[in-house]
Design a protein around this motif. Structure first.
Motif, mmCIF file in Angstrom:
data_model
loop_
_atom_site.group_PDB
_atom_site.id
_atom_site.type_symbol
_atom_site.label_atom_id
_atom_site.label_comp_id
_atom_site.label_asym_id
_atom_site.label_seq_id
_atom_site.Cartn_x
_atom_site.Cartn_y
_atom_site.Cartn_z
ATOM 1 N N ASP A 17 -104.305 -40.668 66.119
ATOM 2 C CA ASP A 17 -103.698 -39.909 65.030
ATOM 3 C C ASP A 17 -102.661 -40.767 64.320
ATOM 4 O O ASP A 17 -101.859 -41.455 64.948
ATOM 5 C CB ASP A 17 -103.019 -38.646 65.573
ATOM 6 C CG ASP A 17 -104.013 -37.689 66.200
ATOM 7 O OD1 ASP A 17 -105.114 -37.526 65.636
ATOM 8 O OD2 ASP A 17 -103.693 -37.111 67.253
ATOM 9 N N CYS A 18 -102.692 -40.716 62.991
ATOM 10 C CA CYS A 18 -101.711 -41.420 62.172
ATOM 11 C C CYS A 18 -101.034 -40.433 61.229
ATOM 12 O O CYS A 18 -101.628 -39.420 60.855
ATOM 13 C CB CYS A 18 -102.373 -42.535 61.362
ATOM 14 S SG CYS A 18 -103.010 -43.897 62.369
ATOM 15 N N THR A 19 -99.805 -40.750 60.842
ATOM 16 C CA THR A 19 -99.043 -39.884 59.946
ATOM 17 C C THR A 19 -98.270 -40.744 58.958
ATOM 18 O O THR A 19 -97.703 -41.772 59.339
ATOM 19 C CB THR A 19 -98.045 -39.010 60.731
ATOM 20 O OG1 THR A 19 -98.753 -38.233 61.701
ATOM 21 C CG2 THR A 19 -97.302 -38.064 59.799
ATOM 22 N N VAL A 20 -98.264 -40.309 57.713
ATOM 23 C CA VAL A 20 -97.425 -40.917 56.687
ATOM 24 C C VAL A 20 -96.551 -39.828 56.080
ATOM 25 O O VAL A 20 -97.064 -38.785 55.651
ATOM 26 C CB VAL A 20 -98.261 -41.592 55.583
ATOM 27 C CG1 VAL A 20 -97.349 -42.089 54.463
ATOM 28 C CG2 VAL A 20 -99.082 -42.734 56.147
ATOM 29 N N ILE A 21 -95.242 -40.036 56.072
ATOM 30 C CA ILE A 21 -94.294 -39.101 55.471
ATOM 31 C C ILE A 21 -93.484 -39.866 54.433
ATOM 32 O O ILE A 21 -92.925 -40.930 54.736
ATOM 33 C CB ILE A 21 -93.344 -38.489 56.517
ATOM 34 C CG1 ILE A 21 -94.142 -37.783 57.617
ATOM 35 C CG2 ILE A 21 -92.351 -37.533 55.866
ATOM 36 C CD1 ILE A 21 -93.283 -37.302 58.778
ATOM 37 N N VAL A 22 -93.437 -39.336 53.221
ATOM 38 C CA VAL A 22 -92.653 -39.966 52.158
ATOM 39 C C VAL A 22 -91.824 -38.899 51.467
ATOM 40 O O VAL A 22 -92.363 -37.860 51.043
ATOM 41 C CB VAL A 22 -93.551 -40.669 51.115
ATOM 42 C CG1 VAL A 22 -92.682 -41.413 50.097
ATOM 43 C CG2 VAL A 22 -94.520 -41.628 51.789
ATOM 44 N N ALA A 23 -90.525 -39.107 51.357
ATOM 45 C CA ALA A 23 -89.629 -38.182 50.668
ATOM 46 C C ALA A 23 -89.088 -38.855 49.423
ATOM 47 O O ALA A 23 -88.802 -40.052 49.411
ATOM 48 C CB ALA A 23 -88.478 -37.768 51.582
ATOM 49 N N ALA A 179 -91.617 -42.346 56.884
ATOM 50 C CA ALA A 179 -92.001 -42.596 58.267
ATOM 51 C C ALA A 179 -93.487 -42.895 58.282
ATOM 52 O O ALA A 179 -94.273 -42.159 57.684
ATOM 53 C CB ALA A 179 -91.689 -41.393 59.158
ATOM 54 N N ILE A 180 -93.866 -43.972 58.940
ATOM 55 C CA ILE A 180 -95.266 -44.333 59.083
ATOM 56 C C ILE A 180 -95.560 -44.463 60.559
ATOM 57 O O ILE A 180 -94.945 -45.285 61.258
ATOM 58 C CB ILE A 180 -95.604 -45.669 58.385
ATOM 59 C CG1 ILE A 180 -95.098 -45.679 56.947
ATOM 60 C CG2 ILE A 180 -97.094 -45.941 58.442
ATOM 61 C CD1 ILE A 180 -93.962 -46.619 56.735
ATOM 62 N N ASP A 185 -97.275 -46.524 66.928
ATOM 63 C CA ASP A 185 -96.302 -47.478 66.401
ATOM 64 C C ASP A 185 -95.679 -46.886 65.143
ATOM 65 O O ASP A 185 -96.390 -46.550 64.192
ATOM 66 C CB ASP A 185 -96.973 -48.810 66.067
ATOM 67 C CG ASP A 185 -97.347 -49.595 67.311
ATOM 68 O OD1 ASP A 185 -97.149 -49.071 68.416
ATOM 69 O OD2 ASP A 185 -97.835 -50.729 67.173
ATOM 70 N N LEU A 186 -94.362 -46.766 65.131
ATOM 71 C CA LEU A 186 -93.649 -46.012 64.105
ATOM 72 C C LEU A 186 -92.665 -46.908 63.370
ATOM 73 O O LEU A 186 -91.953 -47.701 63.981
ATOM 74 C CB LEU A 186 -92.897 -44.855 64.769
ATOM 75 C CG LEU A 186 -92.039 -43.944 63.909
ATOM 76 C CD1 LEU A 186 -92.884 -43.153 62.927
ATOM 77 C CD2 LEU A 186 -91.241 -42.993 64.811
ATOM 78 N N ARG A 187 -92.632 -46.777 62.042
ATOM 79 C CA ARG A 187 -91.630 -47.466 61.228
ATOM 80 C C ARG A 187 -90.917 -46.446 60.358
ATOM 81 O O ARG A 187 -91.548 -45.660 59.637
ATOM 82 C CB ARG A 187 -92.289 -48.524 60.351
ATOM 83 C CG ARG A 187 -91.311 -49.327 59.491
ATOM 84 C CD ARG A 187 -90.383 -50.214 60.335
ATOM 85 N NE ARG A 187 -89.371 -50.865 59.482
ATOM 86 C CZ ARG A 187 -89.521 -52.070 58.939
ATOM 87 N NH1 ARG A 187 -90.626 -52.769 59.151
ATOM 88 N NH2 ARG A 187 -88.559 -52.582 58.196
ATOM 89 N N LEU A 188 -89.582 -46.433 60.430
ATOM 90 C CA LEU A 188 -88.745 -45.509 59.678
ATOM 91 C C LEU A 188 -87.877 -46.283 58.699
ATOM 92 O O LEU A 188 -87.421 -47.387 58.994
ATOM 93 C CB LEU A 188 -87.822 -44.731 60.632
ATOM 94 C CG LEU A 188 -88.470 -43.974 61.781
ATOM 95 C CD1 LEU A 188 -87.398 -43.441 62.719
ATOM 96 C CD2 LEU A 188 -89.334 -42.840 61.269
ATOM 97 N N GLY A 189 -87.636 -45.693 57.529
ATOM 98 C CA GLY A 189 -86.758 -46.341 56.565
ATOM 99 C C GLY A 189 -86.539 -45.486 55.345
ATOM 100 O O GLY A 189 -86.861 -44.298 55.327
ATOM 101 N N GLY A 190 -85.976 -46.081 54.314
ATOM 102 C CA GLY A 190 -85.688 -45.374 53.079
ATOM 103 C C GLY A 190 -84.291 -45.685 52.587
ATOM 104 O O GLY A 190 -83.473 -46.306 53.292
ATOM 105 N N THR A 191 -84.006 -45.246 51.370
ATOM 106 C CA THR A 191 -82.741 -45.588 50.731
ATOM 107 C C THR A 191 -81.590 -44.670 51.110
ATOM 108 O O THR A 191 -80.431 -45.020 50.895
ATOM 109 C CB THR A 191 -82.905 -45.553 49.201
ATOM 110 O OG1 THR A 191 -83.316 -44.231 48.797
ATOM 111 C CG2 THR A 191 -83.941 -46.565 48.741
ATOM 112 N N ASP A 192 -81.882 -43.485 51.675
ATOM 113 C CA ASP A 192 -80.794 -42.522 51.899
ATOM 114 C C ASP A 192 -80.260 -42.512 53.323
ATOM 115 O O ASP A 192 -79.345 -41.747 53.642
ATOM 116 C CB ASP A 192 -81.231 -41.115 51.489
ATOM 117 C CG ASP A 192 -82.277 -40.511 52.423
ATOM 118 O OD1 ASP A 192 -82.757 -41.238 53.319
ATOM 119 O OD2 ASP A 192 -82.618 -39.330 52.257
ATOM 120 N N GLY A 193 -80.809 -43.353 54.212
ATOM 121 C CA GLY A 193 -80.308 -43.401 55.577
ATOM 122 C C GLY A 193 -80.527 -42.117 56.352
ATOM 123 O O GLY A 193 -79.770 -41.795 57.272
#
Length: 308
Positions: A17-23, A179-180, A185-193
């Motif tokens: 299972d894979c997940t992509v979350i983008v805000a 979040a990917i 294997d997970l990678r988190l990031g973004g401009t708002d912390g």
């Protein structure tokens, strides 16, 4: 006024299972869709279960040097670097041994962990292979060529999944939060912390052992609980091999979760921790994590380094 949205896309990829979350603003939906399409395309390119994938064609090519795509060159370099950085524990050249253990096709279901452990041999830490075949692999990034002895075959495994999560994060860095997850294997990031909760589940009963709160990080969990089987000799087997023996590793650690600056680094740290066994697992988790032993106990590992 711009409306902020969070798009969540879940799909099957890389045999899991894979997940992509983008805000962010209205562009988040397109970004999440593009990320899913890219991951599915990389799955087709890197699977070893079809003869037409780029990975299978590279593995079958009899020439000592082969032209490859830029993303394949990047994967092969990551595989070589991962082996070097873990002293040969994370070794992508063990495909033949993996097939000999019974992992020749995409597996459905898994042998219960308690049964696998009950049938497993005496526990021992894994070690590097006596012949470091990964050291014979080289990449020319400018020419996009891979050189290796003919017959040496590579397994994409967790190295590719961590790398792909990082590559998608490069595309999403301008969004508020993302979040990917690529099959663990997970990678988190973004401009708002924005902090996200990352649960670590027990490989025995699925209960939550701990929850990390992280904004920008890579997280990976490596374990033997979800992909185990009996080989042709009725011996318990799984996909994490001891390079020194070519056999599935039973080290006393059944699951390790690692935090790191990237998903790729987290993946290699988690795998190295599991393969190293209880005595050395914590040493592999410089940014912290969690280790589960085969008696069901677990312990948190405090960070010795700050995330950048």
């Amino acid at each position: 006024m711009t409306t902020q949205v969070e798009i969540v896309r879940r799909f099957r990829c890389f045999g899991s299972d894979c997940t992509v979350i983008v805000a962010g603003d209205d562009s988040a939906a397109r970004a999440a869709e593009d990320a899913e399409m890219q991951l599915l395309a990389w799955h087709r390119r890197f699977t070893r279960f079809t003869t037409t994938s780029e990975l299978s064609q590279l593995n079958a090519d009899p020439r000592p040097a082969v032209s490859v795509s830029p993303v394949m060159a990047r994967f092969v370099q990551a595989a070589v670097d991962s082996a070097r950085e873990t002293g040969g524990l994370v070794d992508a050249t063990l495909l033949g041994a993996l097939e000999d253990a019974g992992y020749r096709r995409d597996l459905q279901g898994s042998l219960p962990l308690s049964i696998a452990l009950g049938l497993a041999p005496a526990r021992r830490p894994a070690g590097p292979a006596a012949l470091a075949r990964w050291a014979d692999v080289s990449v020319d990034a400018m020419a996009n060529t891979v050189s290796r002895p003919p017959g040496l075959r590579l397994d994409s495994g967790g190295v590719a999944k961590g790398l792909f999560a990082d590559m998608i994060s490069e595309r999403l860095d301008g969004h508020e939060s993302y979040a990917i997850e690529c099959a663990g294997d997970l990678r988190l990031g973004g401009t708002d912390g924005h902090d996200r909760r990352v649960d670590v589940s027990s490989p025995f009963d699925g209960s939550t052992l701990h929850a990390f709160e992280l904004a920008r990080a890579g997280v990976a969990t490596s374990g033997i609980g979800r992909r185990s089987w009996l080989d042709e000799n009725a011996r318990p087997a799984h996909h994490l091999l001891d390079p020194s023996t070519g056999r599935p590793a039973f080290t006393g650690v059944v699951q390790a979760t690692a935090i790191a600056p990237t998903a790729l680094e987290a993946e290699l740290r988690a795998k190295a921790a599991l393969l190293s066994g209880p005595g050395a697992a914590s040493d592999c988790l410089a940014y912290g994590g969690l280790v589960v032993l085969d008696d069901g106990s677990h312990h948190l590992v405090a960070s010795r380094k700050d995330l950048p």
